[in-house]
Design an enzyme around this catalytic site. Structure first.
Site, PDB file in Angstrom:
ATOM      1  N   HIS A  88       0.723  -1.355  -0.130  1.00  0.00           N
ATOM      2  CA  HIS A  88       0.028  -0.026  -0.150  1.00  0.00           C
ATOM      3  C   HIS A  88       0.875   1.312  -0.084  1.00  0.00           C
ATOM      4  CE1 HIS A  88      -3.888  -2.290   1.583  1.00  0.00           C
ATOM      5  NE2 HIS A  88      -3.194  -2.848   0.662  1.00  0.00           N
ATOM      6  N   GLU A  90       0.960   3.911   1.950  1.00  0.00           N
ATOM      7  CA  GLU A  90       1.439   4.244   3.208  1.00  0.00           C
ATOM      8  C   GLU A  90       2.746   3.592   3.337  1.00  0.00           C
ATOM      9  OE1 GLU A  90      -1.568   3.488   2.202  1.00  0.00           O
ATOM     10  OE2 GLU A  90      -3.111   4.422   3.601  1.00  0.00           O
ATOM     11  N   CYS A 115      -6.539   2.197   5.217  1.00  0.00           N
ATOM     12  CA  CYS A 115      -7.079   1.015   5.299  1.00  0.00           C
ATOM     13  C   CYS A 115      -6.712   0.550   6.870  1.00  0.00           C
ATOM     14  CB  CYS A 115      -7.093  -0.001   4.355  1.00  0.00           C
ATOM     15  SG  CYS A 115      -5.459  -0.716   4.307  1.00  0.00           S
ATOM     16  N   CYS A 118      -3.032  -0.568   7.027  1.00  0.00           N
ATOM     17  CA  CYS A 118      -1.902   0.588   7.121  1.00  0.00           C
ATOM     18  C   CYS A 118      -1.975   1.023   8.535  1.00  0.00           C
ATOM     19  CB  CYS A 118      -2.178   1.442   5.824  1.00  0.00           C
ATOM     20  SG  CYS A 118      -1.790   0.732   4.325  1.00  0.00           S
TER      21      CYS A 118
HETATM   22 ZN   LIG Z   1      -3.677   0.269   3.193  1.00  0.00          ZN
END
Ligand SMILES: [Zn+2]
Length: 288
Positions: A88, A90, A115, A118
């Site tokens: 992801h 992040e 999410c 993360c």
């Molecule tokens: Zn995420």
């Protein structure tokens, strides 16, 4: 010149994926005055590095490191691999910051709310308690508010946290490994890797056609699953720095031979997806 063109050119000159701390103040003025505004304004540049092979959904993130430099990140998905290999945006910013020697993240701007995965990954950061998440159309909010009643390093007796300085006493088990392209970068990354729960210290490196080398450490999580394998991390670093998988000429994974886990097989999946003709060199490390 638009702020995006200006920032993109600064990032390119700095080696890709980063706005050095000394360049931030001037850009901030052009973006309207606040660092939050600037970070949100730069998200389109970060998104350009995304490889969303499965979702087609481009995510961009911009992190402010403890030094004041800004780091870009984007999402990476690998065709033909299990979806848990996905990185992801992040996570990508953290890897990028780690590669530049940052020892913490203060703020993180993202194009969509982080999410749960993360939030858990970011909670591992040495700076987690102070980390502020910045989203368009909502007030800056502490990570700890996004993740109430969190489970993290402190619950397992770990005090240091991800991005704290690590220096594990590792060396090549076979001195001849030093001649493998990228091996020294992978060894350095393994020494700096963060694996307080398994002790499975590891690093990877990607070498590109023009001779650039991108090393990256294994980054582990208290909950295990949002951990980031060293190979994914190295690929993310190379691509965020402006390289394409077609430019990769060498790939290696260095890991402690006494580890309970093995990073090589997962590395092979991801490399087969992006650069199928490239072998993954395995570099055994041992403690000294
Ligand atoms: Zn995420």
């Amino acid at each position: 010149v638009s702020i995006l063109d200006q920032a993109a050119s600064i990032a390119r000159e700095a080696g890709g994926g980063v706005i050095p701390a000394g360049e931030v103040a001037a850009l901030k003025t052009d973006a309207g005055g606040s660092l939050e505004q600037l970070m949100l304004a730069l998200i389109p540049i970060a998104k350009q590095s995304a490889l969303p092979a499965l979702s087609g959904f481009y995510v961009g993130a911009v992190a402010e490191g403890s030094s004041g430099a800004l780091f870009f990140g984007a999402n990476f998905e690998f065709d033909g691999c299990p979806v848990n290999q996905t990185v992801h945006a992040e996570q990508a910013t953290v890897v990028n910051a780690a590669g530049h020697g940052e020892t913490g993240i203060k703020r993180l701007a993202v194009s969509a709310a982080p999410c749960g995965y993360c939030r858990q990954f970011l909670y591992e950061l040495v700076t987690a308690e102070d980390l502020t998440v910045i989203l368009e159309d909502s007030a800056p909010t502490k990570l700890t508010q996004y993740l109430p009643a969190a489970f993290g390093p402190g619950d397992l007796g770990v005090r240091a946290g991800m991005l704290s300085r690590q220096d594990h006493p590792l060396r090549f088990a076979d001195e001849a490994s030093a001649y493998i392209p990228g091996a020294n970068a992978a060894l350095s990354a393994a020494r700096a890797s963060y694996a307080p729960y398994t002790g499975a210290f590891a690093g990877a490196a990607v070498v590109t056609l023009d001779g650039a080398v991108y090393g990256a450490p294994y980054l582990e999580n208290a909950a295990f699953n949002p951990s980031l394998s060293p190979m994914q991390a190295a690929i993310v670093r190379a691509v965020i720095s402006g390289r394409q998988p077609g430019d990769f000429t060498g790939i290696c994974v260095a890991q402690d031979v006494s580890s309970k886990i093995n990073h090589v097989e997962a590395a092979t999946w991801v490399v087969e997806s992006l650069a199928p003709s490239l072998p993954v060199e395995e570099i055994p490390l041992t403690a000294f």
